[in-house]
Design an enzyme around this catalytic site. Structure first.
Site, PDB file in Angstrom:
ATOM      1  CG  HIS A 131      -1.843   1.145   1.328  1.00  8.32           C
ATOM      2  ND1 HIS A 131      -3.158   1.084   0.962  1.00  8.32           N
ATOM      3  CD2 HIS A 131      -1.631   2.416   1.731  1.00  8.32           C
ATOM      4  CE1 HIS A 131      -3.728   2.278   1.132  1.00  8.32           C
ATOM      5  NE2 HIS A 131      -2.815   3.096   1.610  1.00  8.32           N
ATOM      6  CD  GLU A 132       1.322   3.406   3.728  1.00  5.88           C
ATOM      7  OE1 GLU A 132       1.368   4.468   3.085  1.00  5.88           O
ATOM      8  OE2 GLU A 132       0.335   3.081   4.427  1.00  5.88           O
TER       9      GLU A 132
ATOM     10  CG  HIS B  12       0.300   6.263  -0.672  1.00  3.85           C
ATOM     11  ND1 HIS B  12      -0.729   6.946  -1.279  1.00  3.85           N
ATOM     12  CD2 HIS B  12      -0.265   5.599   0.372  1.00  3.85           C
ATOM     13  CE1 HIS B  12      -1.871   6.706  -0.622  1.00  3.85           C
ATOM     14  NE2 HIS B  12      -1.612   5.882   0.388  1.00  3.85           N
TER      15      HIS B  12
ATOM     16  CD  GLU C  96      -5.825   5.379   0.350  1.00  6.81           C
ATOM     17  OE1 GLU C  96      -4.861   6.162   0.535  1.00  6.81           O
ATOM     18  OE2 GLU C  96      -5.991   4.363   1.051  1.00  6.81           O
TER      19      GLU C  96
END
Ligand code: ZN
Length: 502
Positions: free
Chosen positions: A263-264, A267, A293
């Protein structure tokens, strides 16, 4: 004599530097600062924020923007110069609308409310939190009034995170998403694999070694990022080439560190793709929170829980934890990674139920801001919707209305960006699958550079030059549409639960 545009760039560069310095202090606060630093750090962050605000609302800057606007007249809309002036003007006009006294009051009230919320949540005592939340709602309404006229008092709040998006545009998108998700929850909740093999004993140092290996395989240059543990994972970019990635090692649950990392890194790849010449300007950021997101969710869920990518991950996971995962096959991992469960807590929710958690919050906060719901009525309204949307009974306010920090922090308008991010990821993923025909084979080899290159070319390199609606239109030739997300969730669940029958 330097042009107004050059001088504008120099001034905006100083504001951007203050912002990034604050981001570095905040990163340090959440990863390595000894607790004794808390008081001093709060003062340091407040000073940087004040300095940045003073520079942003100064008359000199406003005048400079108008002179630079004259210089860039006639340049194409999407040129760096015209975009810089347009976005800077928007930022500055918004900042100048809010009286300094109200900004200070908002920050103070939020800080008091956050402290009250920590205690109220620990005791599951909504009544103790109620006056602080009432104050936050009242102040946010006053904040919205600074941007009058508007169609809806929620519009200016949403605009802070999704420039140009209105409540009237957003409501039907989320209503369609909600109505599409409810039957999916009915059909698939509890139908998947037991995921208990991902729980148990997973020592943090071995998780770290595994996560480092996964990180090394991702298309982020090793000398442009670092990885640190933190209780609530996040990503901060100090520059496009200085990415601070975090994850959490939960020794009872391997899922946390692996999928938080992905997830990170979604980003991080976005920030990494923003051109250096934009990075010290208001264009040197993502289109919006929802777009940010969309990138993290895509890597976490559409890549990270896909069968081909799990085929790549599984041997790495088995090597790190042979006794726990040695005889786990790809089918079982695929089913476990996509298990749907009715749950109480948003941050633990799976991809099918997650957006219902968000939509519930969105509907309630719109009603609060519009004055249709009193803060005192909030717990009952929350519990009723949890039952209606997710079929879950809320045992206490700590695991209900008090679970998230957002309203305590005064962040109204933030929640819907999570669901919109998923909607945008769904629209992008549909397009990517058409345009990258070899994607599955690449994912099986853990090869994400072609996907990264596609995203960089279409999205990342533009920074914040386009508003969200413009960017969606450029990417997919239409507006926000939850249909691709719903279709993909349905297809994956059908495959996962179908596989479970064999
Ligand atoms: Zn995120």
């Amino acid at each position: 004599m330097p042009s107004a545009l050059d001088e504008l760039k120099a001034r905006l560069g100083r504001i951007a530097d203050l912002d990034r310095a604050a981001a570095l202090l905040a990163w340090d606060e959440r990863t390595g600062m000894p607790p004794g630093g808390a008081q001093a750090r709060a003062e340091q962050l407040a000073t940087l924020a004040e300095l940045g605000h003073e520079l942003t609302v100064s008359d000199e800057l406003a005048e400079l923007i108008e002179r630079a606007a004259g210089e860039v007249e006639g340049l194409p809309y999407e040129s760096d110069e015209a975009s810089l002036v347009r976005v800077a003007r928007r930022d500055v006009e918004r900042a100048r609308r809010v009286p300094t006294e109200l900004s200070g009051e908002l920050a103070r009230a939020a800080s008091l409310a956050e402290n009250a919320w920590v205690r109220a949540r620990a005791e599951s005592d909504f009544a103790a939190f109620r006056p602080y939340l009432e104050r936050n709602v009242e102040l946010r309404r006053r904040y919205a009034e600074c941007f009058a006229p508007y169609e809806h008092p929620y519009d200016p709040l949403l605009d802070d995170y999704e420039p140009g998006l209105t409540t009237a545009e957003l409501e039907p998108v989320l209503a369609r998403l909600r109505d599409g998700l409810r039957p999916l929850v009915e059909r698939y909740a509890g139908a998947g694999e037991d995921d208990s093999f991902l729980r148990g004993e997973f020592p943090a140092d071995r998780q770290r070694a595994l996560v480092e290996r996964i990180l090394a395989s991702l298309p982020i240059p090793a000398d442009e990022r670092r990885l640190d543990p933190t209780p609530h994972p996040f990503l901060t970019a100090i520059a496009p080439t200085d990415l601070r990635i975090t994850t959490r090692y939960d020794e009872d649950n391997l899922s946390m560190s692996v999928w938080s990392l992905l997830h990170e890194c979604g980003h991080a790849i976005y920030e990494n793709g923003i051109p250096h010449e934009l990075s010290r300007t208001p264009l040197g950021r993502a289109v919006s929170l929802a777009f940010h997101e969309s990138q993290s969710r895509m890597l976490e869920n559409w890549v990270g829980r896909s069968r081909p990518y799990l085929a790549y991950l599984l041997p790495l996971m088995r090597e790190a934890f042979p006794e726990q995962l040695g005889d786990i096959g790809l089918d079982r991992l695929y089913r476990a990674a996509n298990r749907v469960e009715r749950s109480l807590i948003r941050v633990d929710a799976d991809e099918v139920t997650y957006n219902l958690h968000i939509i519930l919050r969105f509907e309630l906060e719109v009603a609060l801001v519009r004055g249709e719901l009193e803060v005192a009525e909030l717990p009952d309204a929350w519990n009723q919707r949890m039952w209606d949307y997710l079929g879950v009974e809320v045992p206490d306010d700590a695991s209900g209305v008090l679970q998230d920090v957002h309203w305590a922090a005064g962040a109204f308008g933030y929640f819907p960006t999570y669901a919109l991010g998923n909607v945008i990821a769904g629209q992008l993923w549909e397009l990517i699958r058409r345009e990258l025909p070899d994607l599955d084979e690449q994912l099986e080899r853990g090869e994400l550079a072609p996907l990264r290159d596609w995203l960089r070319e279409r999205l990342h390199r533009h920074g914040a030059r386009f508003e969200p609606a413009e960017m969606v239109e450029r990417l997919v030739g239409g507006g926000l549409d939850p249909a691709p997300l719903l279709a993909q969730l349905e297809a994956r669940q059908a495959e996962v639960t179908g596989a479970a029958r064999h």
